[in-house]
Write a protein that holds these residues in place. Sequence first.
Motif, mmCIF file in Angstrom:
data_model
loop_
_atom_site.group_PDB
_atom_site.id
_atom_site.type_symbol
_atom_site.label_atom_id
_atom_site.label_comp_id
_atom_site.label_asym_id
_atom_site.label_seq_id
_atom_site.Cartn_x
_atom_site.Cartn_y
_atom_site.Cartn_z
ATOM 1 N N THR A 100 52.309 40.392 42.018
ATOM 2 C CA THR A 100 50.862 40.202 41.910
ATOM 3 C C THR A 100 50.301 39.549 43.165
ATOM 4 O O THR A 100 49.254 39.950 43.674
ATOM 5 N N ALA A 101 50.991 38.529 43.668
ATOM 6 C CA ALA A 101 50.551 37.890 44.906
ATOM 7 C C ALA A 101 50.481 38.912 46.037
ATOM 8 O O ALA A 101 49.518 38.933 46.822
ATOM 9 N N LYS A 102 51.485 39.773 46.117
ATOM 10 C CA LYS A 102 51.517 40.791 47.171
ATOM 11 C C LYS A 102 50.398 41.811 47.004
ATOM 12 O O LYS A 102 49.707 42.168 47.968
ATOM 13 N N GLU A 103 50.206 42.297 45.773
ATOM 14 C CA GLU A 103 49.162 43.285 45.514
ATOM 15 C C GLU A 103 47.778 42.747 45.856
ATOM 16 O O GLU A 103 46.973 43.424 46.506
ATOM 17 N N MET A 104 47.508 41.522 45.425
ATOM 18 C CA MET A 104 46.169 40.970 45.606
ATOM 19 C C MET A 104 45.891 40.618 47.063
ATOM 20 O O MET A 104 44.781 40.852 47.561
ATOM 21 N N CYS A 105 46.867 40.071 47.771
ATOM 22 C CA CYS A 105 46.600 39.760 49.175
ATOM 23 C C CYS A 105 46.508 41.044 49.998
ATOM 24 O O CYS A 105 45.758 41.098 50.987
ATOM 25 N N THR A 106 47.221 42.107 49.595
ATOM 26 C CA THR A 106 47.075 43.392 50.272
ATOM 27 C C THR A 106 45.684 43.967 50.040
ATOM 28 O O THR A 106 45.046 44.476 50.966
ATOM 29 N N LEU A 107 45.191 43.882 48.794
ATOM 30 C CA LEU A 107 43.828 44.323 48.505
ATOM 31 C C LEU A 107 42.811 43.535 49.319
ATOM 32 O O LEU A 107 41.845 44.095 49.853
ATOM 33 N N ASP A 108 43.016 42.228 49.405
ATOM 34 C CA ASP A 108 42.094 41.403 50.173
ATOM 35 C C ASP A 108 42.124 41.800 51.645
ATOM 36 O O ASP A 108 41.086 41.871 52.307
ATOM 37 N N TRP A 109 43.313 42.051 52.154
ATOM 38 C CA TRP A 109 43.497 42.452 53.547
ATOM 39 C C TRP A 109 42.809 43.791 53.833
ATOM 40 O O TRP A 109 42.058 43.932 54.794
ATOM 41 N N LEU A 110 43.045 44.773 52.974
ATOM 42 C CA LEU A 110 42.517 46.121 53.204
ATOM 43 C C LEU A 110 41.018 46.221 52.935
ATOM 44 O O LEU A 110 40.345 47.091 53.487
ATOM 45 N N SER A 111 40.486 45.347 52.084
ATOM 46 C CA SER A 111 39.045 45.367 51.791
ATOM 47 C C SER A 111 38.259 44.430 52.698
ATOM 48 O O SER A 111 37.049 44.272 52.538
ATOM 49 N N ASP A 112 38.946 43.774 53.621
ATOM 50 C CA ASP A 112 38.327 42.798 54.523
ATOM 51 C C ASP A 112 37.725 41.630 53.746
ATOM 52 O O ASP A 112 36.595 41.206 53.979
ATOM 53 N N GLY A 113 38.516 41.118 52.785
ATOM 54 C CA GLY A 113 38.118 39.905 52.085
ATOM 55 C C GLY A 113 37.061 40.093 51.021
ATOM 56 O O GLY A 113 36.168 39.249 50.876
ATOM 57 N N ARG A 114 37.176 41.173 50.224
ATOM 58 C CA ARG A 114 36.135 41.450 49.214
ATOM 59 C C ARG A 114 36.652 41.305 47.782
ATOM 60 O O ARG A 114 36.091 41.883 46.858
ATOM 61 N N LEU A 115 37.693 40.519 47.575
ATOM 62 C CA LEU A 115 38.324 40.429 46.258
ATOM 63 C C LEU A 115 38.096 39.069 45.611
ATOM 64 O O LEU A 115 38.166 38.033 46.270
ATOM 65 N N ASP A 116 37.814 39.085 44.313
ATOM 66 C CA ASP A 116 37.815 37.885 43.474
ATOM 67 C C ASP A 116 38.876 38.077 42.398
ATOM 68 O O ASP A 116 38.872 39.083 41.679
ATOM 69 N N PHE A 117 39.767 37.108 42.280
ATOM 70 C CA PHE A 117 40.899 37.210 41.361
ATOM 71 C C PHE A 117 40.542 36.503 40.056
ATOM 72 O O PHE A 117 40.828 35.323 39.861
ATOM 73 N N GLY A 118 39.873 37.236 39.161
ATOM 74 C CA GLY A 118 39.583 36.707 37.836
ATOM 75 C C GLY A 118 40.839 36.760 36.984
ATOM 76 O O GLY A 118 41.528 37.779 36.936
ATOM 77 N N ILE A 119 41.140 35.655 36.291
ATOM 78 C CA ILE A 119 42.408 35.588 35.563
ATOM 79 C C ILE A 119 42.195 35.058 34.141
ATOM 80 O O ILE A 119 41.221 34.361 33.847
ATOM 81 N N GLY A 120 43.136 35.403 33.264
ATOM 82 C CA GLY A 120 43.140 34.895 31.893
ATOM 83 C C GLY A 120 44.520 35.042 31.291
ATOM 84 O O GLY A 120 45.410 35.654 31.897
ATOM 85 N N VAL A 121 44.694 34.492 30.090
ATOM 86 C CA VAL A 121 46.013 34.540 29.455
ATOM 87 C C VAL A 121 46.148 35.708 28.481
ATOM 88 O O VAL A 121 47.247 36.024 28.040
ATOM 89 N N GLY A 122 45.030 36.365 28.153
ATOM 90 C CA GLY A 122 45.102 37.560 27.321
ATOM 91 C C GLY A 122 45.064 37.286 25.828
ATOM 92 O O GLY A 122 45.278 36.170 25.372
ATOM 93 N N TRP A 123 44.794 38.346 25.072
ATOM 94 C CA TRP A 123 44.682 38.262 23.620
ATOM 95 C C TRP A 123 45.685 39.171 22.903
ATOM 96 O O TRP A 123 45.888 39.060 21.696
ATOM 97 N N ASN A 124 46.334 40.083 23.675
ATOM 98 C CA ASN A 124 47.143 41.138 23.056
ATOM 99 C C ASN A 124 48.618 40.732 23.021
ATOM 100 O O ASN A 124 49.344 40.877 24.001
ATOM 101 N N LYS A 125 49.042 40.205 21.888
ATOM 102 C CA LYS A 125 50.412 39.718 21.718
ATOM 103 C C LYS A 125 51.437 40.812 21.997
ATOM 104 O O LYS A 125 52.464 40.583 22.664
ATOM 105 N N GLU A 126 51.178 42.003 21.495
ATOM 106 C CA GLU A 126 52.131 43.106 21.668
ATOM 107 C C GLU A 126 52.286 43.480 23.141
ATOM 108 O O GLU A 126 53.393 43.798 23.609
ATOM 109 N N GLU A 127 51.205 43.414 23.899
ATOM 110 C CA GLU A 127 51.262 43.767 25.315
ATOM 111 C C GLU A 127 52.077 42.739 26.109
ATOM 112 O O GLU A 127 52.897 43.103 26.953
ATOM 113 N N VAL A 128 51.837 41.464 25.822
ATOM 114 C CA VAL A 128 52.594 40.404 26.492
ATOM 115 C C VAL A 128 54.087 40.579 26.238
ATOM 116 O O VAL A 128 54.916 40.517 27.160
ATOM 117 N N GLU A 129 54.463 40.806 24.982
ATOM 118 C CA GLU A 129 55.879 40.921 24.627
ATOM 119 C C GLU A 129 56.497 42.192 25.203
ATOM 120 O O GLU A 129 57.660 42.185 25.627
#
Length: 289
Positions: A100-129
């Motif tokens: 994730t760190a690699k993906e997001m910094c690559t996006l930031d690099w390629l977009s010339d700094g146009r990314l906001d990393f909104g984050i959360g812990v999620g609600w979908n138990k089945e997806e997490v597992e």
Amino acid sequence: MKVGVFATFMSPLATPQMIRDFGRRAEEAGLDSIWMGEHVALFDKNTYGYPGSKDGRIPVPPGGGMLDVTATFGFLAAATRKLRFGTGVALVPQRNPIYTAKEMCTLDWLSDGRLDFGIGVGWNKEEVEACGYRWEDRGARCDEFLEVMRRLWTEPVVDFSGKWVKFETMRLDPKPIQKPHIPIIVGGYADAAFRRAVQFGAGWYGFNLDVARTKEMLTKLDAAFAKAGRKREASYQIIITPPISMPMDAMQGYAELGVHRVVVNLGGQKPEQVDKRLPEIGSLVKRAA
């Protein structure tokens, strides 16, 4: 106050041409940003319902699914020049933090700094597992993963020894364009989410909140800042997605609360719906100016 659009692109409606045209039209309309939700997979049966709908299910077109955030934002970055892109929200506790760190910094690099990393812990138990993690400790895991990413984005060489992540002398380059790193925008309404917003966040994101509910949540956010011995600074970003039925005159109420960005929900993605909704959202830019 700036105006963006929340548009979780879904197949089969979200074709490459549709997404490319949407990004360009949004930019031409003066919108600040496009925000996009995340789910890698959906399930026919869930322990907990989706909190954004009355029936507890994500409204997905028959035979379709949600497009990947990282790939879609990379595609949009190539089709636009000024639009920012926000994950609303990236489900950090079910992700691999190094990838994730690699993906997001690559996006930031390629977009010339146009990314906001909104984050959360999620609600979908089945997806997490299904992603290989336990549901019950996702909050603590989120904190550790955020610390891993923050250090990889800002330090030339990193040693880390945590409960879930351990490594020595790791280098991750290129670093993000934005400094000190990609803005982390924390979503959620629990006490732990507000504590996390104070600890890691450059801002807080509230989804499907009217003006009264936004005011209530900002009171809780400020209480979390006070508990940490700090005061929320004017530069700390408050980003809100209102209910889809928000009246036009509600914009003033958000502005009076100090909201920095209103990210309006696009709703349906059928061509006729986009043709109707996008100009409506674009008209809010002038009201917010």
